[in-house]
Design an enzyme around this catalytic site. Sequence first.
Site, PDB file in Angstrom:
ATOM      1  N   HIS A 139       0.832  -1.205   0.000  1.00  0.00           N
ATOM      2  CA  HIS A 139       0.000   0.000   0.000  1.00  0.00           C
ATOM      3  C   HIS A 139       0.869   1.258   0.000  1.00  0.00           C
ATOM      4  O   HIS A 139       1.629   1.508   0.938  1.00  0.00           O
ATOM      5  CB  HIS A 139      -0.951   0.051   1.198  1.00  0.00           C
ATOM      6  CG  HIS A 139      -1.808   1.274   1.158  1.00  0.00           C
ATOM      7  ND1 HIS A 139      -3.056   1.299   0.561  1.00  0.00           N
ATOM      8  CD2 HIS A 139      -1.563   2.548   1.549  1.00  0.00           C
ATOM      9  CE1 HIS A 139      -3.535   2.528   0.612  1.00  0.00           C
ATOM     10  NE2 HIS A 139      -2.655   3.311   1.218  1.00  0.00           N
TER      11      HIS A 139
ATOM     12  N   ASN B 186      -3.203   9.662 -11.342  1.00  0.00           N
ATOM     13  CA  ASN B 186      -3.789  10.846 -10.719  1.00  0.00           C
ATOM     14  C   ASN B 186      -3.272  10.946  -9.294  1.00  0.00           C
ATOM     15  O   ASN B 186      -3.232   9.945  -8.575  1.00  0.00           O
ATOM     16  CB  ASN B 186      -5.317  10.737 -10.726  1.00  0.00           C
ATOM     17  CG  ASN B 186      -5.882  10.722 -12.134  1.00  0.00           C
ATOM     18  OD1 ASN B 186      -5.387  11.406 -13.027  1.00  0.00           O
ATOM     19  ND2 ASN B 186      -6.906   9.915 -12.357  1.00  0.00           N
TER      20      ASN B 186
ATOM     21  N   HIS C  43      -2.041   3.823  -8.299  1.00  0.00           N
ATOM     22  CA  HIS C  43      -2.406   3.024  -9.466  1.00  0.00           C
ATOM     23  C   HIS C  43      -2.081   3.805 -10.730  1.00  0.00           C
ATOM     24  O   HIS C  43      -2.197   5.028 -10.772  1.00  0.00           O
ATOM     25  CB  HIS C  43      -3.884   2.632  -9.442  1.00  0.00           C
ATOM     26  CG  HIS C  43      -4.831   3.776  -9.232  1.00  0.00           C
ATOM     27  ND1 HIS C  43      -5.054   4.340  -7.987  1.00  0.00           N
ATOM     28  CD2 HIS C  43      -5.607   4.477 -10.099  1.00  0.00           C
ATOM     29  CE1 HIS C  43      -5.921   5.331  -8.105  1.00  0.00           C
ATOM     30  NE2 HIS C  43      -6.272   5.446  -9.386  1.00  0.00           N
TER      31      HIS C  43
ATOM     32  N   HIS D  85      -3.124   4.132 -14.653  1.00  0.00           N
ATOM     33  CA  HIS D  85      -4.092   3.793 -15.689  1.00  0.00           C
ATOM     34  C   HIS D  85      -3.299   3.533 -16.977  1.00  0.00           C
ATOM     35  O   HIS D  85      -2.455   4.356 -17.364  1.00  0.00           O
ATOM     36  CB  HIS D  85      -5.033   4.973 -15.950  1.00  0.00           C
ATOM     37  CG  HIS D  85      -5.882   5.372 -14.776  1.00  0.00           C
ATOM     38  ND1 HIS D  85      -7.198   4.999 -14.642  1.00  0.00           N
ATOM     39  CD2 HIS D  85      -5.610   6.134 -13.681  1.00  0.00           C
ATOM     40  CE1 HIS D  85      -7.700   5.517 -13.520  1.00  0.00           C
ATOM     41  NE2 HIS D  85      -6.750   6.210 -12.924  1.00  0.00           N
TER      42      HIS D  85
HETATM   43  P1  AMP Z   1      -8.569   7.463  -9.894  1.00  0.00           P
HETATM   44  O1  AMP Z   1      -9.701   8.410 -10.146  1.00  0.00           O
HETATM   45  O2  AMP Z   1      -7.327   7.783 -10.642  1.00  0.00           O
HETATM   46  O3  AMP Z   1      -8.329   7.253  -8.420  1.00  0.00           O
HETATM   47  O4  AMP Z   1      -9.033   6.077 -10.494  1.00  0.00           O
HETATM   48  C1  AMP Z   1      -9.710   5.093  -9.798  1.00  0.00           C
HETATM   49  C2  AMP Z   1     -10.155   4.076 -10.810  1.00  0.00           C
HETATM   50  O5  AMP Z   1     -10.490   2.883 -10.132  1.00  0.00           O
HETATM   51  C3  AMP Z   1     -11.377   4.495 -11.623  1.00  0.00           C
HETATM   52  O6  AMP Z   1     -11.025   4.506 -13.015  1.00  0.00           O
HETATM   53  C4  AMP Z   1     -12.407   3.428 -11.283  1.00  0.00           C
HETATM   54  O7  AMP Z   1     -13.216   3.078 -12.388  1.00  0.00           O
HETATM   55  C5  AMP Z   1     -11.535   2.268 -10.845  1.00  0.00           C
HETATM   56  N1  AMP Z   1     -12.161   1.314  -9.932  1.00  0.00           N
HETATM   57  C6  AMP Z   1     -12.864   1.585  -8.801  1.00  0.00           C
HETATM   58  N2  AMP Z   1     -13.239   0.448  -8.199  1.00  0.00           N
HETATM   59  C7  AMP Z   1     -12.777  -0.567  -8.951  1.00  0.00           C
HETATM   60  C8  AMP Z   1     -12.840  -1.999  -8.867  1.00  0.00           C
HETATM   61  N3  AMP Z   1     -13.485  -2.623  -7.856  1.00  0.00           N
HETATM   62  N4  AMP Z   1     -12.258  -2.740  -9.836  1.00  0.00           N
HETATM   63  C9  AMP Z   1     -11.628  -2.130 -10.867  1.00  0.00           C
HETATM   64  N5  AMP Z   1     -11.506  -0.800 -10.994  1.00  0.00           N
HETATM   65  C10 AMP Z   1     -12.081  -0.023 -10.068  1.00  0.00           C
END
Ligand code: AMP
Length: 118
Positions: A44, A82, A95, A97
């Site tokens: 984490h 982000n 994370h 993207h």
């Molecule tokens: P961010 O706005 O950069 O924090 O992106 C978070 C991302 O996590 C978003 O694109 C969501 O669609 C994705 N997300 C949220 N929950 C899940 C999940 N359970 N499995 C896969 N993706 C997720």
Amino acid sequence: MCLFCKIVNKEIPSNIILENDEFIAFHDINPKAPVHILAIPKLHIDSFNEIKPELMAKMSSFIQEIANEVKIDKTGYRVITNVGDNGGQEVQHLHFHILGGAKLKWGHFSDADPQGHF
Ligand code: AMP
């Protein structure tokens, strides 16, 4: 425990593409492109702002491996992370993207005045 830690621990199901001892990659639940994958460290870490260079080096290789695996390495793709409130970070576990599978548009930052900060 945060949402993505639960995904790492398989307490929440995800559509996993690649996994090794340190990282996991899975499909974004709300894809914004034909290919939309999230790559995360299992450890984490709140955001990109906290990752150590040694782990970031391995993270980069992992992201390249994903691009090869889903065959977007030749056609191209975008990597986004982000960070914090202004960056629009919704999940507080680092994370990346990985977006591809189509020609992506650029410049949808109409809410941000480039003259604003400095
Ligand atoms: P961010 O706005 O950069 O924090 O992106 C978070 C991302 O996590 C978003 O694109 C969501 O669609 C994705 N997300 C949220 N929950 C899940 C999940 N359970 N499995 C896969 N993706 C997720």
